[in-house]
Write a protein that holds these residues in place. Structure first.
Motif, short mmCIF file in Angstrom:
data_model
loop_
_atom_site.label_atom_id
_atom_site.label_comp_id
_atom_site.label_asym_id
_atom_site.label_seq_id
_atom_site.Cartn_x
_atom_site.Cartn_y
_atom_site.Cartn_z
N VAL A 61 0.84 -1.07 -0.22
CA VAL A 61 -0.16 0.33 0.06
C VAL A 61 0.93 1.28 0.22
N THR A 62 1.91 1.21 0.56
CA THR A 62 2.90 2.56 1.09
C THR A 62 3.28 2.49 -1.05
N VAL A 63 3.94 1.52 -1.96
CA VAL A 63 4.24 1.97 -2.76
C VAL A 63 3.24 2.81 -3.63
N VAL A 64 2.13 2.19 -3.94
CA VAL A 64 0.42 2.48 -4.21
C VAL A 64 0.72 3.89 -3.70
N TRP A 65 -0.03 4.01 -2.71
CA TRP A 65 -0.11 5.59 -2.37
C TRP A 65 1.60 6.61 -2.70
N LEU A 66 1.94 6.33 -2.25
CA LEU A 66 3.30 7.62 -3.02
C LEU A 66 3.06 7.09 -3.99
N ALA A 67 2.79 6.73 -5.59
CA ALA A 67 2.69 6.57 -6.50
C ALA A 67 1.54 7.93 -6.51
N ALA A 68 0.35 7.36 -6.53
CA ALA A 68 -0.68 7.81 -7.19
C ALA A 68 -1.56 8.39 -6.32
N GLY A 69 -1.80 7.16 -5.44
CA GLY A 69 -2.39 6.63 -4.12
C GLY A 69 -3.16 8.21 -3.37
N TYR A 70 -2.17 8.72 -2.99
CA TYR A 70 -2.23 10.32 -2.26
C TYR A 70 -2.48 10.87 -3.15
N SER A 71 -1.91 11.32 -4.50
CA SER A 71 -3.21 12.23 -5.21
C SER A 71 -4.69 12.22 -5.43
N LEU A 72 -4.64 10.68 -6.11
CA LEU A 72 -6.27 10.32 -6.38
C LEU A 72 -6.98 10.58 -5.10
N ALA A 73 -6.61 10.99 -4.04
CA ALA A 73 -8.12 10.72 -2.81
C ALA A 73 -7.92 11.79 -2.24
N PHE A 74 -6.65 13.07 -2.09
CA PHE A 74 -6.33 14.22 -1.69
C PHE A 74 -5.90 14.99 -2.66
#
Length: 440
Positions: A61-74
């Protein structure tokens, strides 16, 4: 440092930042706590596999979050309140001077990451003892991007439709964490089918002290989860902290009361499960209800969830470690009861039915629950079916019978001396691992 950067840096509150740093560490600790909680609840032959499913979720999840997840969520809404943009993909543009409220944006992003991690890990409890580890490695990043990230944007992201358009309240994650993980766990349990011997064999927890230790770590981390969601060292954080403690206590007592009346014995597993049920229910509501509301919500969750964990035997779905009965049901209770117990001094104006607010807020909470639960279930079921048809999601019968620790990880949690006719554990592990390497 430029003048603009200096002005931004000056907006950072060191007290708020210090508290959120601590809260982030607390929430991250919840995933190892969950690993112990789940690990103690399974049988000895698959305890390491259970631990691994939680621990590997941290990395994936960390890899996914840093790659795109945070930007798509917030990130800024891309339209319709459904998903954010990719402006901050790879954490682009978020340097040490970038500020979110009164804390560094990088810290806020990391705090939110810990929520995403434990939500994915929670799902593993529904499919314990029977899932291919390789399939889990594929499932987690897909699920994080397609289920968790959109729901997080709906509830917390700028322009998210549940936050801005519907007006439903969720302080710390009843919708993105509890209901999403519970509905997703149900979907995967249906995709994989029941364990061998379900409803026939005794499948008791193998290590109740480990369960209690895991529950204690979860409770400890939950203070960061809920009080940290105030994003500051302030009165709202203090109220959320107290509400969290109170609901965990009444959840524990409610579950034990039911066990005593129904079975004649209050159990350690019941105490751990009841505390978690109360904590689950107070998660969405800890920043919206008074202490009275927290006590009632925790008690309601402890009582209702103690019955809900038995539904799987009547309805035929094998939710191995009661993700549905505790997290889905508890999350629904806590999210809906905001519409009853919301207090103006906590919300800044919104009141629940008990305080004269009418049925309007309760209706909003219900719409949010149905929308998130339906979306999470449907998309997770689709992801699970796709993986099952292509890679195979369920371990084969021999692996499940022998245990996933030996057949997948070539390890054993406990040294039992010898296996079979004098064969050392190491030799048995080696032979088993060679036999199933291609299957794992």
């Amino acid at each position: 440092m430029t003048l603009a950067a200096a002005a931004q840096a000056a907006e950072i509150d060191t007290g708020d930042t210090a508290w959120l740093l601590a809260a982030t560490a607390l929430v991250l600790l919840m995933t190892p706590g969950l690993a112990l909680f789940y690990g103690g609840m399974v049988r000895t032959k698959s305890v390491l596999n259970m631990l691994m499913m939680s621990f590997v979720s941290i990395a994936l999840v960390t890899v996914v979050w840093l790659a795109a997840g945070y930007s798509l969520a917030f990130g800024e809404d891309s339209g319709g309140g459904l998903i954010g943009d990719l402006e901050h993909a790879g954490m682009a543009g978020l340097g040490p001077d970038s500020v979110h409220g009164t804390v560094p944006t990088l810290l806020f992003a990391t705090f939110q990451l810990t929520f995403a991690i434990i939500t994915a890990a929670l799902i593993s409890g529904a499919i314990a003892d029977r899932a291919k580890f390789g399939a889990w490695l594929v499932f987690v990043p897909l699920w994080a991007l397609l289920v968790y990230v959109p729901v997080a944007h709906w509830v917390w992201g700028p322009g998210g439709w549940i936050l801005d358009k519907l007006g439903a309240l969720d302080f710390a994650g009843g919708l993105p964490v509890e209901i999403t993980s519970g509905a997703s766990g149900l979907a995967l349990a249906l995709v994989l089918g029941p364990r061998l011997g379900f409803k026939k064999d005794a499948m008791r927890p193998h290590n109740l002290p480990m369960v209690m230790l895991g529950a204690g770590l979860l409770w400890f981390g939950w203070f960061g989860f809920n009080a940290g969601s105030a994003l500051g060292a302030n009165g709202l954080a203090a109220a959320a902290f107290l509400n969290t403690l109170a609901a965990g206590c009444t959840g524990l007592l409610g579950w034990l009361f039911v066990e005593q009346r129904r079975d004649g014995h209050p159990t350690t597993l019941g105490a751990a499960s009841g505390a978690v049920a109360g904590l689950v229910a107070i998660t969405p509501s800890c920043g919206s209800v008074s202490l009275l509301g927290a006590l009632v919500i925790g008690l309601a969750a402890g009582v209702v969830c103690s019955y809900a964990v038995g539904w799987k035997f009547r309805l035929g779905y094998d939710d191995s470690l009661d993700v549905v009965g505790v997290h889905l049901v508890g999350g629904v209770i806590g999210t809906l009861l905001i519409g009853v117990f919301a207090a103006a001094e906590m919300t800044g104006g919104t009141e629940g039915l008990l305080y004269g607010g009418g049925l309007a807020q309760l209706g909003k909470q219900l719409v949010a629950v149905v929308a998130v639960g339906t979306y999470a279930f449907a998309v997770t079921y689709g992801i699970g079916k796709l993986i099952d048809k292509t890679l195979g999601f369920r371990a084969d019968e021999e692996q499940e019978h022998t245990g996933l620790d030996l057949t997948v990880h070539a390890e054993s949690a406990y040294d039992h001396g010898v296996l079979g006719h004098g064969a050392p554990v190491s030799a048995s592990v080696s032979a088993s691992s060679q036999k199933v390497t291609s299957q794992a």
